[in-house]
Design an enzyme around this catalytic site. Structure first.
Site, PDB file in Angstrom:
ATOM      1  CG  LEU A 147       4.962   9.043   8.164  1.00  0.00           C
ATOM      2  CD1 LEU A 147       5.342  10.503   8.216  1.00  0.00           C
ATOM      3  CD2 LEU A 147       3.656   8.863   7.397  1.00  0.00           C
ATOM      4  CE1 TYR A 175       1.577  -0.129   4.159  1.00  0.00           C
ATOM      5  CE2 TYR A 175       0.682   2.092   4.033  1.00  0.00           C
ATOM      6  CZ  TYR A 175       1.518   1.170   4.626  1.00  0.00           C
ATOM      7  OH  TYR A 175       2.317   1.541   5.669  1.00  0.00           O
ATOM      8  N   PRO A 179       6.553   3.936   3.695  1.00  0.00           N
ATOM      9  CG  PRO A 179       8.486   2.693   4.170  1.00  0.00           C
ATOM     10  CD  PRO A 179       7.948   3.785   3.266  1.00  0.00           C
ATOM     11  CG  HIS A 180       2.981   4.785   7.788  1.00  0.00           C
ATOM     12  ND1 HIS A 180       1.859   4.485   8.514  1.00  0.00           N
ATOM     13  CD2 HIS A 180       2.542   4.990   6.529  1.00  0.00           C
ATOM     14  CE1 HIS A 180       0.794   4.513   7.732  1.00  0.00           C
ATOM     15  NE2 HIS A 180       1.177   4.819   6.509  1.00  0.00           N
ATOM     16  CB  ALA A 181       4.525   0.917  12.187  1.00  0.00           C
TER      17      ALA A 181
END
Lengths: 166, 89
Positions: free
Chosen positions: A117, A69, A79-81
């Site tokens: 991020l 995504y 990308p991030h969490a």
């Protein structure tokens, strides 16, 4: 600030200048696969203190769970969490991959720019993301980042908005 | 009109998409609000329009809300032309 820019340009470039620094940018990083690429971007956030170490693996898990995504544009991944995964403050890193790496996205592979991020809630980092969105929607700025010779050059593109605002 | 920009978590790529959709709506002269949300929030809502990526679009089709797939979240031209196409139906 360069004379003649409107307030909106000045706002967003100042916002990014405080967040992307030479310490959070690495150029021409080799990565064997997308996981290594995401770990590289996350590692810069952790080294800068924006996230706890466990956030980096959470970034990898998130891409595993949700699929690619994060590849929002040809060659560009964000990308991030989740904030609860160990984000300490809003942060943005950049890893420029050489060579580009496949993230298995149906339209936007392969990826050469990975922006890591971190966000502590859904609103506190909106200004940073708004600034990044404006930067990335300017093809000249993206080209300048891809051609930059040093991390300092990348920071300069992000913070001066002179990469081609028409 | 009320638009949802949908991503996995509602705080990263969907925000970038939200900003692009807001700009496109402004350029098209359409009044509207755009909110960045995750998939489960979007499923529980009934907005006027949903904008998302191809993979998530499949999960959101077939509920009576038009769903637009965007491939390049920072391409204003793609977002504008797809919005126009969806809204002219």
């Amino acid at each position: 600030m360069v004379a003649g820019r409107n307030a909106r340009d000045g706002e967003w470039s100042d916002t990014l200048a405080g967040v992307i620094t030479e310490a959070t940018v690495r150029l021409d990083v080799p990565a064997a696969d997308w996981r290594e690429a995401v770990r590289a971007a996350g590692g810069l956030l952790a080294a800068a203190g924006a996230v706890a170490p466990e956030y980096v693996e959470a970034m990898v898990r998130t891409v595993e769970e949700l699929g690619p995504y994060a590849v929002i544009s040809p060659g560009i991944a964000l990308p991030h969490a989740r904030p609860a995964d160990g984000a300490r403050r809003a942060g943005l890193s950049l890893v420029r991959l050489r060579p580009p790496v496949a993230f298995n996205h149906p339209h936007n592979d392969p990826v050469d720019l990975v922006f890591g991020l971190s966000a502590v809630d859904s609103e506190s980092h909106v200004a940073v993301l708004a600034a990044l969105a404006e930067l990335l929607s300017d093809p000249a700025s993206v080209a300048a980042i891809r051609a930059a010779a040093t991390a300092a050059d990348v920071v300069s593109v992000c913070s001066t908005a002179c990469g081609g605002r028409r | 009109m009320r638009v949802l920009a949908v991503c996995g978590m509602g705080l990263g790529s969907s925000l970038v998409l939200r900003i692009g959709v807001e700009a496109a709506l402004r350029e098209l002269g359409i009044e509207g609000t755009v909110e960045a949300v995750d998939v489960s929030t979007a499923k529980a809502d009934r907005p006027d329009l949903i904008v998302t990526s191809g993979q998530l679009a499949e999960l959101l089709h077939g509920r009576g809300v038009p769903v637009i797939e965007i491939h390049n979240y920072v391409d204003r031209a793609e977002i504008k032309s797809k919005l126009q196409a969806a809204l002219s139906r």
